[in-house]
Design an enzyme around this catalytic site. Sequence first.
Site, PDB file in Angstrom:
ATOM      1  CD  GLU A  93      -3.059  -0.958   2.221  1.00 53.23           C
ATOM      2  OE1 GLU A  93      -4.241  -1.197   1.911  1.00 53.23           O
ATOM      3  OE2 GLU A  93      -2.702  -0.654   3.372  1.00 53.23           O
ATOM      4  CB  CYS A 338       0.953   7.210  11.169  1.00 51.85           C
ATOM      5  SG  CYS A 338       2.490   6.662  11.888  1.00 51.85           S
TER       6      CYS A 338
END
Length: 348
Positions: A93, A338
């Site tokens: 990703e 994150c």
Amino acid sequence: MKNLLGSSINDLENVALDYGQAAFRGRQIYNWIYNYRNKNKNIDQIEVLPLDFREKLKVDGFKVSELVIKERNLANDGTLKLLLSTEDNESIECVGIPTEKRLTACLSSQVGCPMDCKFCATGKEGLKRSLKASEILDQILFIEYEMNRKVTNIVFMGMGEPLLNIDELLLSIRSINNDFQISQRKITVSTVAIPKMISKLSAKSFQILSNCQFTLAISLHASNQKTRETIIPSAKNYEIKNIIEDCKTFVRETGRRVSFEYLMLSGVNDKLEHACELSNLLKGFQCHVNLIQYNQIDEVEFQRTSLKNLQLFQSRLVNNGIAVSLRKSRGLDKNAACGQLRQNAKSK
């Protein structure tokens, strides 16, 4: 060299000459790859080249892209997460994070991650392999095409531990700088910190890049060794005091300040005593702290610290003379923030 992405003008001129073509044909390939940023990264699409030259390149296995988009997820704040498939059917990703004046590409350096940080989704499935420089660079092209604008900033904060793929990392940075025309000062390399690798990063950067102008970001996430070992298993092999000393050496060798990433986990590392410990740890050398709010993943029970604790923690650092910023999480509703990236579609 079979993948043309990551090749310099000289490399591509030599390819053209090897096939009995004029050197300018190599420059045409270069312009097509880097200046036009075409989506159809297929040799057939380079229509400025003679057909027979294109056919020979294809027959001999030359290509420009190895990745394929499997999924696109656009968050409410405009952040775009792409799930990409590699030629060997692995998945990675990457994320495009837009603001009015910037487009930051958050890139993966490995398929999965071996570090198994307890707060991060990527390491839950382990490491499959490291990415080639061409696969790293391809992520930029996909983000640019999907978002219809040029990437301005790069952060190696996606899947993987960049310093465990240091050669391909630096080759990709060289191309990002020279070919994509993105300044090293707009590139950040984030690492959990691997023994001896910070000094190796500095030395290899001068060998491969001729200089070292990118930002090094250390995923510290704790103010003392005991706490760090509970959330980052690999910390047992590299004490905080040694990380700090190696970072000070990095600053002396490169002239670039180091950033420290600090994920605020409620009841774990967010007390004022931790802020004081962190201040003492970082006092006296060129650095910056990014405080990050925790982004929830299913497998763990960590919780975000309260906004009040976050602000108190920040104030204590500032009062102690530490440069600090609060990093805003982007793409939360699509698990693009994150610590939330994975190898497969479970993260939707």
